[in-house]
Design an enzyme around this catalytic site. Structure first.
Site, short mmCIF file in Angstrom:
data_model
loop_
_atom_site.label_atom_id
_atom_site.label_comp_id
_atom_site.label_asym_id
_atom_site.label_seq_id
_atom_site.Cartn_x
_atom_site.Cartn_y
_atom_site.Cartn_z
N ALA A 276 6.81 -93.00 53.62
CA ALA A 276 5.83 -93.85 54.29
C ALA A 276 4.79 -93.05 55.06
O ALA A 276 3.85 -93.63 55.57
CB ALA A 276 6.54 -94.82 55.22
N PHE B 242 10.05 -93.98 58.10
CA PHE B 242 9.57 -93.30 59.31
C PHE B 242 9.39 -94.26 60.49
O PHE B 242 10.10 -95.25 60.60
CB PHE B 242 8.29 -92.51 59.01
CG PHE B 242 8.55 -91.35 58.09
CD1 PHE B 242 9.44 -90.35 58.45
CD2 PHE B 242 7.92 -91.25 56.87
CE1 PHE B 242 9.71 -89.28 57.60
CE2 PHE B 242 8.18 -90.19 56.01
CZ PHE B 242 9.07 -89.20 56.38
N PHE C 57 25.08 -92.81 69.67
CA PHE C 57 25.64 -91.50 69.36
C PHE C 57 26.77 -91.23 70.34
O PHE C 57 26.74 -91.71 71.49
CB PHE C 57 24.57 -90.40 69.47
CG PHE C 57 23.79 -90.21 68.19
CD1 PHE C 57 22.93 -91.20 67.74
CD2 PHE C 57 23.92 -89.06 67.43
CE1 PHE C 57 22.22 -91.06 66.56
CE2 PHE C 57 23.21 -88.89 66.24
CZ PHE C 57 22.36 -89.89 65.81
N ARG D 20 14.83 -98.39 49.94
CA ARG D 20 14.08 -97.54 49.01
C ARG D 20 15.01 -96.46 48.47
O ARG D 20 16.05 -96.19 49.03
CB ARG D 20 12.83 -96.94 49.70
CG ARG D 20 13.12 -95.72 50.54
CD ARG D 20 13.69 -96.11 51.87
NE ARG D 20 14.45 -95.13 52.58
CZ ARG D 20 15.63 -94.64 52.24
NH1 ARG D 20 16.18 -94.96 51.11
NH2 ARG D 20 16.25 -93.82 53.00
N LYS E 233 16.72 -83.22 54.83
CA LYS E 233 17.32 -84.49 55.18
C LYS E 233 18.79 -84.61 54.78
O LYS E 233 19.56 -85.31 55.41
CB LYS E 233 16.51 -85.62 54.55
CG LYS E 233 16.64 -86.90 55.32
CD LYS E 233 15.54 -87.85 54.94
CE LYS E 233 15.95 -89.28 55.05
NZ LYS E 233 16.52 -89.79 56.23
N LYS F 137 17.76 -95.07 60.83
CA LYS F 137 17.23 -96.37 60.37
C LYS F 137 18.02 -96.90 59.18
O LYS F 137 18.42 -98.06 59.17
CB LYS F 137 15.79 -96.18 59.92
CG LYS F 137 14.78 -96.88 60.71
CD LYS F 137 13.39 -96.67 60.22
CE LYS F 137 13.14 -95.65 59.17
NZ LYS F 137 13.10 -94.26 59.51
N TRP G 179 27.55 -96.63 62.66
CA TRP G 179 27.85 -95.31 62.08
C TRP G 179 29.32 -94.99 62.30
O TRP G 179 30.01 -94.54 61.39
CB TRP G 179 26.94 -94.26 62.74
CG TRP G 179 27.13 -92.87 62.23
CD1 TRP G 179 26.58 -92.32 61.11
CD2 TRP G 179 27.94 -91.84 62.82
NE1 TRP G 179 27.00 -91.03 60.96
CE2 TRP G 179 27.83 -90.70 61.99
CE3 TRP G 179 28.75 -91.77 63.96
CZ2 TRP G 179 28.48 -89.51 62.28
CZ3 TRP G 179 29.40 -90.58 64.24
CH2 TRP G 179 29.26 -89.46 63.40
N THR H 131 20.98 -96.11 58.33
CA THR H 131 22.33 -96.39 58.79
C THR H 131 22.38 -97.78 59.43
O THR H 131 23.28 -98.59 59.14
CB THR H 131 22.75 -95.31 59.82
OG1 THR H 131 22.59 -94.03 59.21
CG2 THR H 131 24.17 -95.48 60.30
#
Ligand code: ADP
Length: 557
Positions: A273, A301, A381, A94, A105, A71, A409, A73
Site C-alpha cells: 500500500a 501499512f 505485547f 491480501r 518481514k 495488523k 497473538w 495478526t
C-alpha cells in the site's frame, strides 16, 4: 512461546472442502490446489451475489515502525473471535510478496495463534497468482519490444516506453537497466527497469477487476508508451489484451484458505500500500461479503496509505464502504513514535508513550473524516506494562474513541473476545456515513493531492518537480486530469520523510513524478524518494531460512 511457523506446522488443518462447506460452497465450486487451498470458480462467484451482504470491518494501523504492529495478526484474530462469540465471520486478506518475505518481514500471514494457513505455502508460491501476474507483465514487455523490432507500425518512441518489466523479489540491481544490446538481431536498445510485481499495474488491475470482461477492458487501457508525436500507446493498440487476460484467467479467481481455528479466509490480491493501492481484490472481498455476516479485511501499512486508498480507490469500485474501522496500535510502536530507540522498547516509558500517542490520535481523526465509526485495538505485547496499558486506554478515551486490548497473538480467539464484542456493538449502534474526503468528485489531480496531503498527512504545501509539472500539463491534454490519485509515499511517516515520526507538522510534500495507470484507473503520484523496486537489507530474513529433508520450511518467521 513457539515461533509462527512452529505453531503453523503443529496445527491440524481441515480439508479445504470442509472449510468451503461452512460458506455453502460445494466441491464443484472449487478448483483445488492440494488439500488445503482452493480457488473459487466464476460460476460460484456469480451465484454468491444472490446471498445477503455482510458487514465490512476494515483493519488499519498507526504508521509502522521496525517494532511491528500486527495488523494481519489482529485481522485474523478478530475474525476468529467473532466466530467464537457466535457470529458468522470470514476474513479477506491480501497475498504476501516474496520480496519482503525474503527481506525484512518474514511471513505475512499473521502471527502467534492468529494465522492463516498453510503459512509456508501462502508465503511462497501459494496458488501461482504472483507467477501469473509476473508472466503477464513480462509478456507485455516482450510483445512491446517485438513490435518495435518488427517495424514499429505504431511509431512508438523507444525513449518514451513507460511499461516496465516485473519480478516479485527485492532486487535493486534491476531498477534501471538497458535492454536490446548486441546488434540488430537482438532487438532495439533502450532503457528499461523492473518494478516489484506487487507494485505493477497488472496487480492493481487484478485487484480491481470485477470479472473477465472488466479485466480485458482494463488491460486494454494500459498506457505502455508514447509515439514520436507524444500520443499515448495502449495495450489495446497492440491488440494483446486477450492474450494477457488468458494468462491471468485463473489468477483472477479468489483463493480460499483457513485460519488456525478454521475460519474461512479469502487471501487474494497484492500488498504494498505504500506504492500501490495494496488491498484484497474486489472479487475476493465481494465473495467474502456474500459468505459471512461479518468480513474482516486489512489495508496495508498505516491508515495514511492503506486505509486512505481503501476508502478513496477501493470503496468506489467495491460499491461498499466499511461499517467500522479498527486501528491497530502497539505500545512499543507508539513509544518509538515518541522517540525511544528500538533497543529500549521493553522498558516502561510513560512520557514516550504520551508523546507517541500523537501518531494514533492523527489516524483516529483522519478515519473519522470519512464518516466511519472507529475502534482502537491495542495489540498486546508481553513487554507492555499495566501502567502503560491504562495510560493508552485513558488517552483513547480522551479522544472519545472506543479502545480494547487484543491478545490474539498469545491467546488466539479468546484474546479477541472484548474487541469482537465492541466492534459488533459499534456496528449495531453507530451508523457508518461514509463520504469521500474530496470536495468534489471531479476535483483535478492537484486538488486531490492537496486534500490528501493537508487532510490526511497534516502537511502544508505540495511541491511539484519540473518533470511532474510537465506531466500535469500533458495529462490535462490527454484528459486524465480528473482521475483518482494513488499516492506512493514512505510508510514510516505521515510525511514524505521517513525520519519524521509521531505527528509531524509544518512540512511540505514533494511530488517527484506521476505515473499514468489507466488500466487500474488512477494516476500514481511518487513522493519523496519512494522506490517501486525495494532493495534487501544488510541481513535479509532469507539468511534464517532453510528446508528439511521432508520439505518442511524452517525459519519463515
Ligand atoms: P503487520 O500486518 O502490521 O505487518 P503482522 O501481523 O504481519 O504485522 O505481524 C508482524 C510480526 O509481528 C509477526 O511475525 C507476528 O508474529 C509478530 N507479532 C504480531 N503481534 C504480536 C504480539 N502481540 N506479540 C509478539 N509478536 C507479535
Amino acid at each position: 512461546m513457539k515461533t509462527d511457523i512452529e505453531i503453523s506446522q503443529a496445527t491440524k488443518l481441515a480439508p479445504i472442502t470442509e472449510v468451503a462447506e461452512k460458506i455453502d460452497l460445494t466441491f464443484d465450486d472449487l478448483e483445488l490446489h492440494g488439500k488445503y487451498k482452493a480457488k473459487i470458480e466464476f460460476a460460484a462467484l456469480d451465484r454468491m451475489k444472490e446471498n445477503p451482504e455482510g458487514k465490512l470491518i476494515l483493519v488499519t494501523s498507526i504508521n509502522p515502525t521496525p517494532a511491528g504492529e500486527g495488523k494481519s495478526t489482529v485481522t485474523v484474530g478478530l475474525g476468529d473471535a467473532l466466530n467464537k462469540i457466535g457470529k458468522k465471520a470470514v476474513i479477506a486478506l491480501r497475498e504476501p510478496s516474496l520480496g519482503p518475505v525474503m527481506g525484512i518481514k518474514g511471513g505475512a500471514t499473521g502471527g502467534g495463534y492468529a494465522q492463516v494457513l498453510p503459512m509456508e505455502d501462502i508465503n511462497l508460491h501459494f496458488t501461482g497468482d504472483m507467477h501469473a501476474i509476473t508472466t503477464a507483465n513480462n509478456a507485455l514487455s516482450a510483445l512491446l519490444d517485438n513490435h518495435i523490432h518488427q517495424g514499429n507500425e505504431l511509431n512508438i518512441d523507444a525513449r518514451r516506453v513507460i511499461w516496465k518489466r516485473a519480478v516479485d523479489l527485492n532486487d535493486r540491481e534491476l531498477r534501471f537497466i538497458t535492454v536490446g544490446l548486441g546488434g540488430p538481431i537482438n532487438g532495439v536498445p533502450r532503457e528499461d527497469g523492473f518494478d516489484i510485481t506487487v507494485a505493477s499495474e497488472i496487480m492493481a488491475i487484478l485487484c480491481l477487476a470485477t470479472g473477465i470482461t472488466d479485466l480485458k477492458r482494463r488491460l486494454s487501457n494500459i498506457v505502455i508508451a508514447y509515439t514520436f508525436e507524444r500520443e499515448p500507446v495502449t495495450v489495446g493498440d497492440l491488440r494483446v489484451e486477450g492474450a494477457l487476460a488468458l494468462v491471468l484467467k485463473d489468477a483472477l479467481k479468489p483463493n480460499l484458505v483457513q485460519t488456525i481455528y478454521q475460519t474461512p479466509a479469502f487471501v487474494h490480491g497484492g500488498p504494498f500500500a505504500n506504492i500501490a493501492h495494496g488491498c484484497n481484490s474486489i472479487l475476493a472481498t465481494r465473495a467474502a461479503l456474500h459468505s459471512g455476516d461479518y468480513v474482516v479485511t486489512e489495508a496495508g501499512f498505516g491508515a495514511d496509505l492503506g486505509a486512505e486508498k481503501f476508502l478513496d480507490i477501493k470503496v468506489p469500485n467495491l460499491e461498499k464502504a466499511p461499517d467500522a474501522i479498527v486501528i491497530v496500535a502497539t505500545i512499543r510502536a507508539l513509544k518509538m513514535h515518541g522517540g525511544v530507540p528500538k533497543t529500549e522498547l521493553s522498558a516502561e516509558n510513560i512520557d514516550a508513550l504520551t508523546a507517541g500517542f500523537s501518531n494514533l490520535a492523527k489516524h483516529i481523526s483522519n478515519m473519522r473524516k470519512y464518516g466511519v465509526p472507529v475502534v482502537v485495538a491495542i495489540n498486546e505485547f508481553i513487554s507492555d506494562t499495566e501502567k502503560e496499558i491504562t495510560l493508552l486506554k485513558e488517552l483513547c478515551e480522551q479522544e472519545n474513541v472506543k479502545v480494547e486490548l487484543a491478545s490474539v497473538w498469545e491467546k488466539g480467539p479468546d484474546g479477541g473476545i472484548d474487541l469482537a464484542k465492541t466492534v459488533v456493538e459499534t456496528i449495531d449502534t453507530e451508523e457508518s456515513n461514509y463520504h469521500s474526503i474530496f470536495t468534489h468528485e471531479d476535483d483535478d489531480l492537484t486538488e486531490k493531492i492537496e486534500t490528501i496531503v493537508q487532510e490526511i498527512y497534516g502537511g502544508n504545501d505540495v511541491i511539484y518537480t519540473k518533470k511532474a509539472q510537465q506531466q500535469l500539463a500533458s495529462f490535462k491534454k490527454y484528459g486524465w486530469d480528473r482521475l483518482p490519485v494513488c499516492m506512493a509515499k514512505s510508510q514510516y511517516s505521515l510525511s514524505d520523510d521517513p525520519s519524521k515520526l509521531g505527528a509531524p507538522s509544518d512540512f511540505d510534500v514533494t511530488i517527484r513524478e506521476l505515473v499514468p495507470k489507466l488500466g487500474a484507473g488512477f494516476i500514481v503520484a511518487l513522493t519523496g524518494d519512494v522506490m517501486t523496486m525495494p532493495g534487501l537489507p544488510k541481513k535479509p530474513a532469507a539468511l534464517k531460512m532453510d528446508v528439511d529433508e521432508q520439505g518442511n520450511a524452517i525459519g519463515l518467521f
